[in-house]
Every structure is written in structure tokens, then in C-alpha cells.
Motif scaffolding. Structure first.
Motif, PDB file in Angstrom:
ATOM      1  N   UNK A  47       0.857  -1.183   0.000  1.00 25.21           N
ATOM      2  CA  UNK A  47       0.000   0.000   0.000  1.00 25.21           C
ATOM      3  C   UNK A  47       0.892   1.231   0.000  1.00 25.21           C
ATOM      4  N   UNK A  48       0.794   2.026  -1.064  1.00 31.09           N
ATOM      5  CA  UNK A  48       1.656   3.199  -1.240  1.00 31.09           C
ATOM      6  C   UNK A  48       0.790   4.376  -1.672  1.00 31.09           C
ATOM      7  N   UNK A  49       0.158   5.052  -0.709  1.00 34.15           N
ATOM      8  CA  UNK A  49      -0.760   6.149  -1.039  1.00 34.15           C
ATOM      9  C   UNK A  49      -0.010   7.376  -1.542  1.00 34.15           C
ATOM     10  N   UNK A  50      -0.708   8.317  -2.128  1.00 30.12           N
ATOM     11  CA  UNK A  50      -0.053   9.527  -2.617  1.00 30.12           C
ATOM     12  C   UNK A  50       0.698  10.263  -1.503  1.00 30.12           C
ATOM     13  N   UNK A  51       1.956  10.596  -1.784  1.00 32.56           N
ATOM     14  CA  UNK A  51       2.808  11.327  -0.853  1.00 32.56           C
ATOM     15  C   UNK A  51       3.473  12.455  -1.635  1.00 32.56           C
ATOM     16  N   UNK A  52       3.344  13.658  -1.159  1.00 28.25           N
ATOM     17  CA  UNK A  52       3.913  14.798  -1.868  1.00 28.25           C
ATOM     18  C   UNK A  52       5.430  14.639  -2.011  1.00 28.25           C
ATOM     19  N   UNK A  53       5.921  14.754  -3.243  1.00 31.62           N
ATOM     20  CA  UNK A  53       7.346  14.674  -3.510  1.00 31.62           C
ATOM     21  C   UNK A  53       7.900  13.270  -3.606  1.00 31.62           C
ATOM     22  N   UNK A  58       0.800  -1.019  -6.125  1.00 27.89           N
ATOM     23  CA  UNK A  58       0.978  -0.041  -5.052  1.00 27.89           C
ATOM     24  C   UNK A  58      -0.341   0.218  -4.329  1.00 27.89           C
ATOM     25  N   UNK A  59      -1.376  -0.556  -4.618  1.00 27.86           N
ATOM     26  CA  UNK A  59      -2.714  -0.240  -4.120  1.00 27.86           C
ATOM     27  C   UNK A  59      -3.392  -1.440  -3.455  1.00 27.86           C
ATOM     28  N   UNK A  60      -2.595  -2.378  -2.949  1.00 32.26           N
ATOM     29  CA  UNK A  60      -3.117  -3.508  -2.193  1.00 32.26           C
ATOM     30  C   UNK A  60      -2.523  -3.439  -0.788  1.00 32.26           C
ATOM     31  N   UNK A  61      -3.342  -3.496   0.261  1.00 37.79           N
ATOM     32  CA  UNK A  61      -2.817  -3.421   1.624  1.00 37.79           C
ATOM     33  C   UNK A  61      -1.722  -4.463   1.869  1.00 37.79           C
ATOM     34  N   UNK A  62      -0.717  -4.058   2.635  1.00 40.24           N
ATOM     35  CA  UNK A  62       0.463  -4.892   2.827  1.00 40.24           C
ATOM     36  C   UNK A  62       0.119  -6.299   3.304  1.00 40.24           C
ATOM     37  N   UNK A 116      -2.496  -7.959   2.914  1.00 42.30           N
ATOM     38  CA  UNK A 116      -3.365  -8.699   1.996  1.00 42.30           C
ATOM     39  C   UNK A 116      -2.581  -9.368   0.877  1.00 42.30           C
ATOM     40  N   UNK A 117      -1.402  -8.865   0.591  1.00 39.86           N
ATOM     41  CA  UNK A 117      -0.554  -9.460  -0.446  1.00 39.86           C
ATOM     42  C   UNK A 117       0.483 -10.358   0.207  1.00 39.86           C
ATOM     43  N   UNK A 118       0.490 -11.604  -0.152  1.00 41.78           N
ATOM     44  CA  UNK A 118       1.409 -12.561   0.465  1.00 41.78           C
ATOM     45  C   UNK A 118       2.701 -12.724  -0.337  1.00 41.78           C
ATOM     46  N   UNK A 119       2.861 -11.901  -1.376  1.00 42.51           N
ATOM     47  CA  UNK A 119       4.098 -11.900  -2.161  1.00 42.51           C
ATOM     48  C   UNK A 119       4.486 -13.321  -2.566  1.00 42.51           C
ATOM     49  N   UNK A 120       3.600 -13.903  -3.354  1.00 41.98           N
ATOM     50  CA  UNK A 120       3.729 -15.305  -3.737  1.00 41.98           C
ATOM     51  C   UNK A 120       4.821 -15.513  -4.776  1.00 41.98           C
ATOM     52  N   UNK A 177       5.928 -14.865   0.915  1.00 43.24           N
ATOM     53  CA  UNK A 177       6.687 -14.025   1.832  1.00 43.24           C
ATOM     54  C   UNK A 177       8.187 -14.052   1.660  1.00 43.24           C
ATOM     55  N   UNK A 178       8.707 -14.839   0.717  1.00 45.52           N
ATOM     56  CA  UNK A 178      10.163 -14.834   0.505  1.00 45.52           C
ATOM     57  C   UNK A 178      10.599 -13.672  -0.371  1.00 45.52           C
ATOM     58  N   UNK A 179       9.671 -13.129  -1.171  1.00 47.09           N
ATOM     59  CA  UNK A 179       9.975 -11.952  -1.984  1.00 47.09           C
ATOM     60  C   UNK A 179       9.754 -10.723  -1.109  1.00 47.09           C
ATOM     61  N   UNK A 180      10.842 -10.074  -0.716  1.00 48.32           N
ATOM     62  CA  UNK A 180      10.746  -8.930   0.169  1.00 48.32           C
ATOM     63  C   UNK A 180      12.106  -8.552   0.714  1.00 48.32           C
TER      64      UNK A 180
END
Length: 368
Positions: free
Chosen positions: A157-163, A233-237, A239-243, A257-260
Motif C-alpha cells: 500500500x503506497x498512497x499519494x505522498x507529496x514529492x 501499489x494499491x493492495x494493503x500490505x 493482503x498481499x502474500x508476495x507469492x 513471503x520470501x519476496x521482500x
């Protein structure tokens, strides 16, 4: 040559401060932190104090020291100029991915390093994950059979952040695809070889910044296997199991969970014995399968396994940041090419460029 390589860091905040300095440079048995620079002087002062390093007021000042290697961890659009400055100063460079903003710039960066006799590494640290190394060994030994399909997933999850530079293609080269999908593509090519052609979709499904927050690519490998990469960038952390899923004619290697960034996650191999006949009932052996945990360094037993049995792959964990710093430092000491060099960074850039071209054109793209 010293047995400890003196390191400088350009871009001492961010990933350098969180991971690469404390877990990598400080823990490596052949490296030491010497000097740091960041455009944010306050952050740089804090990093220098926290890790007992010299604080440089500029890149030029850092390069005027006796450091032998420089870790570049700045926004992607700055990599090219900073790498060229390091090369001219005779400093070896480990650069975060993507190496450059385009294939052409990345090739030019490699050429400069070769001309100046400088070693160039690309920070694909996920290649050092212990489970990934064990899965690669099994594939190379033929335990998976003929590769058929692979999937790699990395989302957050990567919401809009200025800059935020990753949210603007002008500074990051793209969004979720180039930032996280690059790791996924690199891993799948490590396991199954080069991608021959691909198709890709990108979108801003949730967030409205300039870079894509969603990407999915379908890959066709030179060996005939298929693959997919999905990165968001729009799936809660949580919730994604990084398969990570690797399939072949003899079974599968499945992980989550090994990809990370951390040495975590779990992986299991579900492999068939040779010569298995067609099963009209297509039995899965899910509920009654036997699972054994193998924790020794070799990671996998060579003994006979009952049909349907799975093996948990749990080798001794490896800190990927320590591993990448040690490997690059040792390449300098041994005067050899790094295991993860500039050419792998260039290759990744070519696949990513094909992905973006496919997304723009709606066509299947051959990878150069």
C-alpha cells in the motif's frame, strides 16, 4: 588490497539508513562504512552520527576521500550522473535498481565503468534469499523437470505522498512495475532463463499519481515456459502474500513471503517421482500429503519420498543486504566481476522497457 573495503554511501536516508548500512555494510565481514552523503543535510548528519561515519557535504567531497566502493541509493533519475562521477573518481559502484532511466542510459553507464576499469553491481538482493538459492539448486538439478510456469508477486500500500519520487515517471522511471516488478522479473529470469516476448497491462486503479499503481505482465520464456508478474501499489500490505510459484513437469516449488526485504517467508517443494502415469482422477493428495521440514543447509533430502509428499524448504536464513555487500566487496578484493553485475541490470531494464511498450501499444513485444 585491504581485506575490508571502505564504503561511501550516496543517498544515506531511505533504504540505506533502514537496511543497507545497518544490516549490510556494518555486518559484512569484509566491509566498513567510511563516509555518507545525502541531499538532506539533517538526515545525513543523523546517519553519520548513528553509524559512526564521516559526513560529506557533497558528492565531490565524498569522492575525494579514500573510499573504494560507493553504494548509490538515490532516486532513479540521479543514478546516471552520480555513477559517472564515481567512475571518473575511480570508485567501484553498487547501485540500486533501476540502474538508469532507459536502456540506452544503462548501457552507457556500463560502458563508462568498463572504460574506467570500475566494477558495477546492481542491487538485486533478493537473489540472495536462502530459499531462492535452494529453489534454484533444485531447478538446476532437474528436480522440477521441464519448467512450465512461474509467478512472482510483490505488492504494498503506497498512497499519494507529496514529492515521492516513485510516484512520478520523471524521477522513478515508472511506478509499481519498475520499482517492485523489476525484482520479480529478475527472480523469474534467474529461475527459468530469459524472457523472449511478453504482454503487459498497467493502470492507476486506486491512486491518481503520475506513475502506475497496478501492473500485470504475461511472460513467454525462451525455454517455452510461461510466467506472470503482478505488482501493485494499491493492495494493503497484509493482503498481499508476495507469492512465488514455480511449476515444472515433475512438480512445483511454492512460496509466500520470501519476496521482500527481510529474510522471511516459507517455501515448500511438491515433487513427483520420475515416470508418473496419467491419473484420470487427477488426485491432488492435499489433505493426506505428508510434509517434512528440512532445515539443514543443503535444504532438501535426496531420500525416497512417498507419492504426494511435500518438503518444506527452510535453509539457514541469510540477510540479503549483508550478502550483497559481502559479495560485491569480495569481487573487489578478488578483482573479479560481481555475481550481480551491470549486465543483469541492463537485462532487467530491457524487459521492463518491453513491458511499458506493450502497455502503451497493446501489443506483444519481443525482448531485445
Amino acid at each position: 588490497m585491504s581485506t575490508n573495503i571502505r564504503w561511501g554511501v550516496i543517498g544515506s536516508g531511505g533504504i540505506a539508513r533502514r537496511r543497507t548500512i545497518p544490516e549490510g555494510i556494518l555486518k559484512a565481514n569484509n566491509a566498513e562504512l567510511s563516509v555518507v552523503f545525502d541531499i538532506n543535510a539533517q538526515v545525513n548528519a543523523e546517519v553519520a552520527k548513528d553509524f559512526d561515519a564521516e559526513q560529506a557535504a557533497s558528492i565531490e567531497a565524498l569522492l575525494d576521500t579514500d573510499v573504494e566502493a560507493v553504494y548509490i541509493a538515490t532516486p532513479a533519475h540521479l543514478h546516471g550522473d552520480q555513477l559517472r562521477a564515481c567512475a571518473r573518481a575511480g570508485k567501484h559502484v553498487l547501485c540500486e535498481k533501476p540502474l538508469g532511466m532507459t536502456v540506452a542510459e544503462t548501457q552507457e553507464m556500463i560502458n563508462v565503468c568498463k572504460k574506467m576499469g570500475i566494477k558495477l553491481g546492481c542491487a538485486f538482493m533478493m537473489r540472495f534469499v536462502a530459499q531462492h538459492a535452494e529453489a534454484l539448486r533444485l531447478i538446476r538439478e532437474g528436480k522440477l523437470g521441464i519448467p512450465t510456469y512461474a509467478r512472482a508477486q510483490l505488492s504494498c500500500w503506497y498512497p499519494p505522498i507529496e514529492g515521492a519520487w516513485r510516484q512520478d515517471p520523471a524521477t522513478g522511471g515508472g511506478g509499481a512495475l519498475i520499482d517492485m516488478g523489476g525484482h520479480c522479473i529478475d527472480l523469474l529470469e534467474m529461475f527459468f532463463g530469459k524472457v523472449a516476448r511478453l504482454s503487459c497491462f498497467i493502470n492507476n486503479t486506486v491512486h491518481d499519481y503520475k506513475s502506475e499503481d497496478s501492473a500485470a505482465a504475461l511472460l513467454f520464456f525462451e525455454n517455452g515456459a510461461l510466467g506472470t508478474v503482478d505488482t501493485f501499489f494499491c493492495i494493503p500490505d497484509n493482503s498481499s502474500k508476495n507469492a512465488l510459484e514455480l511449476y515444472g513437469s515433475k512438480g512445483s516449488i511454492l512460496a509466500k513471503g520470501t519476496i521482500g526485504q527481510a529474510p522471511a517467508g516459507e517455501m515448500a517443494a511438491l515433487l513427483e517421482k520420475d515416470g508418473k502415469d496419467y491419473d484420470a482422477q487427477q488426485a491432488r493428495h492435499v489433505r493426506n500429503s505428508t510434509i517434512r521440514k528440512i532445515t539443514r543447509k543443503a535444504g532438501f533430502s535426496n531420500g525416497a519420498r512417498p507419492e504426494g509428499q511435500g518438503t518444506i524448504i527452510a535453509p539457514e536464513p541469510v540477510n540479503t543486504y549483508q550478502a550483497e555487500i559481502q559479495e560485491f566487496s569480495q569481487a573487489i578484493i578478488d578483482d573479479r566481476e560481481p555475481l550481480i553485475g551491470g549486465e543483469l541490470g541492463l537485462r532487467n531494464q530491457k524487459v521492463l522497457a518491453a513491458c511499458y511498450e506493450s502497455a502503451r501499444s497493446g501489443k506483444v513485444i519481443e525482448v531485445g
